[in-house]
Every structure is written in structure tokens, then in C-alpha cells.
Scaffold this active site. Structure first.
Site, mmCIF file in Angstrom:
data_model
loop_
_atom_site.group_PDB
_atom_site.id
_atom_site.type_symbol
_atom_site.label_atom_id
_atom_site.label_comp_id
_atom_site.label_asym_id
_atom_site.label_seq_id
_atom_site.Cartn_x
_atom_site.Cartn_y
_atom_site.Cartn_z
ATOM 1 N N LYS A 52 0.843 -1.209 0.000
ATOM 2 C CA LYS A 52 0.000 0.000 0.000
ATOM 3 C C LYS A 52 0.875 1.254 0.000
ATOM 4 C CE LYS A 52 -3.730 -2.455 2.300
ATOM 5 N NZ LYS A 52 -4.435 -2.786 3.556
ATOM 6 N N GLN A 96 -4.165 -1.643 9.860
ATOM 7 C CA GLN A 96 -4.076 -2.952 9.214
ATOM 8 C C GLN A 96 -4.594 -4.048 10.141
ATOM 9 O OE1 GLN A 96 -3.109 -3.440 5.927
ATOM 10 N NE2 GLN A 96 -3.784 -5.555 6.236
ATOM 11 N N ASP A 119 -10.781 2.782 4.597
ATOM 12 C CA ASP A 119 -11.063 1.345 4.532
ATOM 13 C C ASP A 119 -12.569 1.072 4.572
ATOM 14 O OD1 ASP A 119 -8.869 -0.254 4.091
ATOM 15 O OD2 ASP A 119 -8.287 -0.388 6.207
#
Ligand code: NAD
Length: 291
Positions: A52, A96, A119
Site C-alpha cells: 500500500k 491494518q 477502509d
């Protein structure tokens, strides 16, 4: 059979992101900025976050990676999220997953400012998604929708089966596929570990999204001729022929399923690449709404 090529579609999405990011920067002098929090030493998480961050650089975004060791306290993570919420230069925040067991995942996600929730896991983002309102859509299902759109896969009146009901893939996927949009107009069956007659349900499906994390789970006898098969699964399987010592395997028995399909995604080279492209798209959207 045609491959749904994640590389081609992800590159197309990224090219548009690059162009829009330049326009954004020319307009207000600000560079889109994604901040990621990584806790512990999970090999897969490490790989995803590294990718990412690298992709941010590829499209001209700024990125910040904040690392904590496995024993970091919930208070420390909380403080880091609050600091990023308050940092006006940061547009997108991702934590994450999975988190170490001693940290409450929901508490941390709920702390993220919804306007930076790239997200799409915050309850406000999820609520908006369910209501069909504009919001951050979780990157993997969004990436799959972008793929369906790119290949103009007909969904109207089709029966889609989603295997897996996680908050990050299966459940939002089932919502998007049934949302009365051009590429989300299916009748959806959401299957999970307690589903009975899964084989039969899959065999009747026009579109199957396999997102359960069991390599090779979807076999040829579960797929009807001409079906569209989307393989979300990524599992590391030991493979001594690889330098890394493992190979990435999808949830679909690709070799035997592919010849029966109209369209299918490979692993690697399919949904994984789309997930990153969708995250970049969300980050740009977060930057663009910045006042
Ligand atoms: P998860 O473990 O949170 O959820 C798995 C789901 O599968 C559960 O809802 C469970 O009910 C269901 N399931 C388990 N066994 C089953 C069975 N025998 N029959 C039917 N359903 C069953 O997983 P997740 O986070 O949703 O991820 C699923 C897979 O997708 C994993 O391999 C993960 O690595 C991968 N993944 C890939 C991407 C990507 O970018 N390609 C992104 C996220 C997750």
C-alpha cells in the site's frame, strides 16, 4: 473463458488516480496523504502494508507508516489514531487488520474520523453503504465492483453467491451486488460456514464470489457452465520451489474451474491488485472532500 485481469483494471484505475491527484495538487497545493498503522509482525499484514505504501508513492501520494510492536497497548494505538484524526495533512487512515488479540478491533476502528475512513470499516461508513449513500466502500468489494464495471459484466437479474460473511469482504460484497446499481443488480445469496447445501447453491449461481480463505475450496462440480467466478482468497501455502518459501493460493481450484467459466479472476493477479487500486481511489476521494 476470459481472465478478469487485475493488472489491466488496477492500472486503469491508478492512471485516473494519478491524473486526478495532479489536478488536486494543482488546485490547492496539497498532496493526498495516507497514514497506515501496523501492529505486530504478521507476515501477510507486513506485505499488504508495504504494498500500500509503495503504491501511494507510485501515484504521487504521501504516506506515513506507524509501526507498533506486538505488545503495544490499546491506549497507545488509541492515541496514535487520535493524533492522525487531528493531523490536517492526513486524509486517509487505515489500521491494518487483524490486530493482536488484546486490542479491541471495533474500539479502534470506531475511533477513526469517518471522513478519513478510507477502509470503509467505521459504522458510519457501513451504515451509509447499506443505505446506498455515498461513502467509503471497503477496498476489496469496491475493487471487485470496479472490475465488473470494466468488463461490463451483466448483473441484472443474475443470481450471485457470495461465500464468506466477513465485514471486510463478504458482507459488503453482498450489499453492493444487490444495490440496484448497473453492476450491482443481482439476487444475492450470502453463504458462510453454517450454510447447508453450499455445493447446490453455488451450482445454481451466475456469479460466485469466493471469500472464505480455504485454498481450492470452489471446485468445478460447484460451478455451472458460463458462470463468472471471482476469487478473493489469498492463503500462503508452503512451496519450497519459491524463494519466499510459500505460494499464494486462491479459494478456487483455478485449473479445473476456469475452463467452465465465462470470466474468472486469477490469484495472484486478480482481486488483490484491485484492492490496492480501490484504496488509492478512496484516499483521493478523502483528499478531495478536504476543505
Ligand atoms: P474471514 O476469516 O474473516 O471470513 C471467512 C468467512 O468464510 C467467514 O464468514 C466464514 O463463515 C466463511 N467460511 C469459512 N469456512 C467456510 C466454509 N467451509 N464454507 C462456507 N463458508 C465458510 O476472512 P476474510 O477476511 O473475509 O478473508 C477471506 C479470504 O480473502 C482470505 O483468504 C483473505 O486472505 C482473503 N482476502 C483477500 C483480499 C484481497 O485483496 N484479495 C482482501 C481481504 C481478504
Amino acid at each position: 473463458m476470459q481472465i478478469l485481469d487485475g493488472k489491466i483494471v488496477a492500472n486503469a484505475v491508478k492512471e485516473k488516480v494519478i491524473a486526478d491527484a495532479i489536478e488536486h495538487k494543482n488546485g490547492n497545493g496539497h498532496t493526498p496523504h495516507l497514514a497506515a498503522i501496523l501492529i505486530g509482525n504478521n507476515g501477510a499484514s507486513e506485505t499488504y502494508v508495504t504494498s500500500k505504501i509503495k503504491n501511494c508513492a507510485d501515484v504521487g501520494f504521501k504516506s506515513t507508516l506507524i509501526r507498533f510492536d506486538e505488545n503495544a497497548t490499546e491506549q497507545e494505538i488509541t492515541e496514535a489514531v487520535i493524533k492522525l484524526n487531528e493531523d490536517e495533512d492526513v486524509n486517509g487512515i487505515l489500521v491494518q487488520l487483524p490486530l493482536p488479540k488484546h486490542i479491541n478491533e471495533a474500539s479502534i476502528i470506531n475511533l477513526i474520523n469517518p471522513s478519513k475512513d478510507v477502509d470503509g470499516f467505521h459504522p458510519i461508513s457501513v451504515g451509509k453503504l447499506v443505505q446506498g449513500l455515498e461513502t467509503f466502500v471497503p477496498a476489496t468489494p469496491l475493487g471487485i465492483m470496479l472490475m465488473l464495471e470494466h468488463y461490463q459484466i451483466e448483473t441484472s437479474g443474475k443470481h450471485a453467491v457470495v461465500i464468506g460473511r466477513s465485514n471486510i469482504v463478504g458482507r459488503p460484497m453482498s450489499i453492493l451486488l444487490s444495490q440496484n446499481t448497473q453492476y450491482g443488480n443481482c439476487t444475492v445469496t450470502l453463504c458462510h460456514s453454517r450454510t447447508k447445501d453450499l455445493e447446490k447453491i453455488c451450482a445454481g449461481a451466475d456469479i460466485i464470489v469466493a471469500a472464505l480463505g480455504i485454498p481450492g475450496f470452489l471446485t468445478a462440480d460447484m460451478v455451472k457452465p458460463g458462470a463468472v467466478v471471482i476469487d478473493v482468497g489469498i492463503t500462503r501455502v508452503a512451496d519450497s520451489s519459491k524463494k519466499s518459501g510459500f505460494a499464494l493460493k486462491g479459494d478456487v481450484d483455478f485449473e479445473n474451474v476456469a475452463p467452465k467459466c465465462s470470466f474468472i479472476t486469477p490469484v495472484p493477479g486478480g482481486v488483490g491488485l484491485m484492492t490496492i487500486a480501490a484504496l488509492l481511489k478512496n484516499t483521493l476521494a478523502a483528499a478531495s472532500t478536504k476543505k
